[in-house]
Write a protein that holds these residues in place. Structure first.
Motif, PDB file in Angstrom:
ATOM      1  N   VAL A 135       5.366  -8.062  -0.583  1.00 47.71           N
ATOM      2  CA  VAL A 135       6.266  -8.654   0.413  1.00 47.71           C
ATOM      3  C   VAL A 135       7.585  -9.127  -0.209  1.00 47.71           C
ATOM      4  O   VAL A 135       8.638  -9.065   0.425  1.00 47.71           O
ATOM      5  CB  VAL A 135       5.536  -9.806   1.153  1.00 47.71           C
ATOM      6  CG1 VAL A 135       5.333 -11.015   0.256  1.00 47.71           C
ATOM      7  CG2 VAL A 135       6.255 -10.172   2.428  1.00 47.71           C
TER       8      VAL A 135
ATOM      9  N   ASN B 216       1.838  -6.571   2.492  1.00 52.27           N
ATOM     10  CA  ASN B 216       1.837  -7.984   2.117  1.00 52.27           C
ATOM     11  C   ASN B 216       1.767  -8.187   0.615  1.00 52.27           C
ATOM     12  O   ASN B 216       2.281  -9.174   0.087  1.00 52.27           O
ATOM     13  CB  ASN B 216       0.666  -8.704   2.792  1.00 52.27           C
ATOM     14  CG  ASN B 216       0.946  -8.995   4.252  1.00 52.27           C
ATOM     15  OD1 ASN B 216       0.935  -8.072   5.067  1.00 52.27           O
ATOM     16  ND2 ASN B 216       1.230 -10.237   4.578  1.00 52.27           N
TER      17      ASN B 216
ATOM     18  N   SER C  47       3.339 -19.221  11.316  1.00 51.53           N
ATOM     19  CA  SER C  47       4.720 -19.035  10.857  1.00 51.53           C
ATOM     20  C   SER C  47       5.659 -20.016  11.541  1.00 51.53           C
ATOM     21  O   SER C  47       6.582 -20.551  10.915  1.00 51.53           O
ATOM     22  CB  SER C  47       5.178 -17.593  11.145  1.00 51.53           C
ATOM     23  OG  SER C  47       4.395 -16.658  10.432  1.00 51.53           O
TER      24      SER C  47
ATOM     25  N   VAL D  72       5.303  -8.790   8.637  1.00 54.14           N
ATOM     26  CA  VAL D  72       4.704  -7.600   8.029  1.00 54.14           C
ATOM     27  C   VAL D  72       3.248  -7.452   8.461  1.00 54.14           C
ATOM     28  O   VAL D  72       2.794  -6.360   8.828  1.00 54.14           O
ATOM     29  CB  VAL D  72       4.819  -7.658   6.488  1.00 54.14           C
ATOM     30  CG1 VAL D  72       3.962  -6.579   5.842  1.00 54.14           C
ATOM     31  CG2 VAL D  72       6.272  -7.467   6.069  1.00 54.14           C
ATOM     32  N   LEU D  73       2.487  -8.561   8.417  1.00 54.74           N
ATOM     33  CA  LEU D  73       1.085  -8.462   8.813  1.00 54.74           C
ATOM     34  C   LEU D  73       0.931  -8.346  10.323  1.00 54.74           C
ATOM     35  O   LEU D  73       0.116  -7.563  10.818  1.00 54.74           O
ATOM     36  CB  LEU D  73       0.300  -9.671   8.296  1.00 54.74           C
ATOM     37  CG  LEU D  73      -1.209  -9.652   8.611  1.00 54.74           C
ATOM     38  CD1 LEU D  73      -1.854  -8.357   8.123  1.00 54.74           C
ATOM     39  CD2 LEU D  73      -1.909 -10.847   8.009  1.00 54.74           C
TER      40      LEU D  73
ATOM     41  N   ILE E 282       6.438 -12.718   5.883  1.00 49.17           N
ATOM     42  CA  ILE E 282       4.982 -12.756   5.702  1.00 49.17           C
ATOM     43  C   ILE E 282       4.287 -12.511   7.028  1.00 49.17           C
ATOM     44  O   ILE E 282       3.383 -11.686   7.152  1.00 49.17           O
ATOM     45  CB  ILE E 282       4.537 -14.113   5.113  1.00 49.17           C
ATOM     46  CG1 ILE E 282       5.149 -14.329   3.726  1.00 49.17           C
ATOM     47  CG2 ILE E 282       3.009 -14.180   5.017  1.00 49.17           C
ATOM     48  CD1 ILE E 282       4.879 -15.709   3.150  1.00 49.17           C
TER      49      ILE E 282
ATOM     50  N   ALA F 113      -3.536 -14.239   5.323  1.00 46.43           N
ATOM     51  CA  ALA F 113      -2.076 -14.072   5.271  1.00 46.43           C
ATOM     52  C   ALA F 113      -1.399 -15.227   4.545  1.00 46.43           C
ATOM     53  O   ALA F 113      -0.415 -15.012   3.813  1.00 46.43           O
ATOM     54  CB  ALA F 113      -1.519 -13.951   6.691  1.00 46.43           C
TER      55      ALA F 113
ATOM     56  N   PHE G 116      -3.265  -4.405   3.677  1.00 48.54           N
ATOM     57  CA  PHE G 116      -2.431  -5.450   3.088  1.00 48.54           C
ATOM     58  C   PHE G 116      -1.474  -4.890   2.037  1.00 48.54           C
ATOM     59  O   PHE G 116      -0.928  -5.653   1.239  1.00 48.54           O
ATOM     60  CB  PHE G 116      -3.307  -6.550   2.482  1.00 48.54           C
ATOM     61  CG  PHE G 116      -3.597  -7.691   3.428  1.00 48.54           C
ATOM     62  CD1 PHE G 116      -3.202  -8.985   3.121  1.00 48.54           C
ATOM     63  CD2 PHE G 116      -4.248  -7.468   4.623  1.00 48.54           C
ATOM     64  CE1 PHE G 116      -3.464 -10.031   3.980  1.00 48.54           C
ATOM     65  CE2 PHE G 116      -4.517  -8.501   5.493  1.00 48.54           C
ATOM     66  CZ  PHE G 116      -4.124  -9.797   5.173  1.00 48.54           C
TER      67      PHE G 116
ATOM     68  N   ARG H 126       4.726  -0.242   9.372  1.00 50.22           N
ATOM     69  CA  ARG H 126       3.503  -1.057   9.345  1.00 50.22           C
ATOM     70  C   ARG H 126       2.756  -0.949  10.673  1.00 50.22           C
ATOM     71  O   ARG H 126       1.524  -0.957  10.707  1.00 50.22           O
ATOM     72  CB  ARG H 126       3.826  -2.526   9.037  1.00 50.22           C
ATOM     73  CG  ARG H 126       4.476  -2.764   7.685  1.00 50.22           C
ATOM     74  CD  ARG H 126       3.725  -2.070   6.561  1.00 50.22           C
ATOM     75  NE  ARG H 126       2.424  -2.653   6.306  1.00 50.22           N
ATOM     76  CZ  ARG H 126       1.411  -1.999   5.739  1.00 50.22           C
ATOM     77  NH1 ARG H 126       1.547  -0.728   5.383  1.00 50.22           N
ATOM     78  NH2 ARG H 126       0.260  -2.597   5.523  1.00 50.22           N
TER      79      ARG H 126
END
Length: 389
Positions: A29, A26, A356, A46-47, A43, A227, A23, A104
């Motif tokens: 971020v 994150n 999302s 990235v994860l 968000i 997340a 993480f 990532r």
């Protein structure tokens, strides 16, 4: 055969150090958004890129049976160093969106040689008490996941460099420590040849199948919960005109999950891994269903509820891994754990990206309702017979 006392603490510390990479992106971020020009969707991106890298890594590792054919400690070391190097790419002053996602992705790919391989190493040392050992081990992973948020909260820099430097250094040290002090375990049975049919064969084992699908339900909820927890805290602040420190509060929520993994491991010694996993799923599922109401609580009650949810959402993870490991032949433990992780993390991408997408038209207050699907499926699987525990 008595295991030397330093083995489990060394694996735990190394797992914590290396999974702090997970993480790291994150945690910073906001800084990455300024560098790349991405909006709130960063968000999920990235994860999800880490998760996708992890999935591809576990596919490669499972297909080639890396953890069962080669020294797990050496695999752990190499992946720790390469993962740290990918993480350091986030320090570039100018980084494009695609370079960010590639960095990532690389971190996630090499985490596939850390998380499931660490569990494989523990399984090679502990045939009895594996639920307790994996409880500590996954607890270390959860604390490692939370650690970047703590570094950010305590850091005085504004560009996130301290988070990246600290997690990268920790990962390299963790890999070296495990390689130096944890040789191959006494219960390790090396696979001498590649078995391309290992995956389909595993799913024909009833106990493995039920444990795996229970884990998949757990994974639908877990990483999406983590997340979007910072967003939930920001939403609570906006709705109630409060100023919760988001970074330190996120660390607390995730870190409490590390504590619950360890407690769950101890409870599994008395009640069994199946019962601990089922109880954990029940509590986290109930939190999913009542989540919209939590935003109307007093701030302290809200934080307490979210921390309890953070404990419930993780406590079942090591117990599912235990159920997977004890339901397969010794020479396929590494492959089984890696394969289950691969599919589970693919499911987590779906739930994160769905979250999302849902955010475009739904108040974040109602976002967590969709996560209840995971615990429902997991509980359904655990009510079936054929699980050895």
């Amino acid at each position: 055969m008595k295991t030397r006392p330093h083995i489990l603490p060394t694996i735990i510390i190394s797992q914590f150090a290396c999974t702090s990479l997970w993480f790291a992106g994150n945690a910073i971020v906001d800084q990455l958004a300024r560098k790349t020009g991405l909006g709130p969707e960063i968000i999920g991106y990235v994860l999800s890129s880490v998760q996708l890298g992890f999935i591809m890594g576990t596919l490669v590792f499972a297909f080639l049976m890396i953890a069962d054919r080669f020294s797990p400690s050496r695999v752990f070391l190499i992946c720790a160093i390469l993962g740290a190097l990918c993480n350091l790419c986030l320090l570039f002053e100018e980084i494009s969106q695609w370079a960010l996602l590639a960095a990532r992705f690389g971190t996630g790919f090499f985490l596939a040689g850390i998380y499931p391989v660490g569990m494989k190493i523990a399984a090679d040392y502990y045939e009895r008490g594996l639920g307790r050992a994996l409880g500590y081990l996954v607890g270390a992973l959860v604390l490692g996941t939370a650690f970047p948020f703590l570094v950010k909260a305590l850091s005085i820099d504004t560009n996130g460099a301290m988070v990246i430097k600290t997690t990268s250094l920790l990962a390299a040290l963790g890999g070296c420590t495990l390689w130096l002090f944890v040789p191959n375990g006494p219960f390790r049975k090396r696979s001498k040849k590649l078995q391309l049919s290992a995956g389909p064969t595993l799913f024909k084992i009833g106990g493995f199948q039920k444990a795996a699908f229970g884990y998949f339900g757990h994974m639908w909820e877990l990483y999406a919960f983590w997340a979007f927890t910072p967003l939930a805290l920001q939403t609570f602040n906006a709705m109630n005109n409060k100023e919760f420190p988001v970074a330190i509060a996120t660390f607390m929520v995730i870190a409490m999950g590390g504590v619950s993994c360890m407690l769950g491991g101890l409870l599994s010694q008395r009640f069994g891994s199946k019962k601990v996993a089922q109880s954990s799923l029940t509590v986290s599922g109930l939190f999913c269903l009542v989540s919209p109401l939590l935003f109307y609580l007093d701030p302290l009650l809200f934080m307490a509820a979210w921390c309890l949810w953070g404990m419930a959402v993780t406590a079942d993870s090591p117990q599912f891994s235990t159920l997977v490991a004890i339901n397969v032949p010794s020479e396929l433990k590494g492959t089984a754990l890696t394969l289950v992780n691969c599919i589970g993390f693919a499911i987590s991408i779906v739930s994160i990206q769905l979250g999302s997408f849902v955010l475009k038209g739904v108040n974040p207050q109602f976002l967590f309702l969709m996560l209840a699907l995971g615990p429902i499926i997991g509980i359904w699987q655990l009510t079936k017979k054929a699980i050895n525990f």
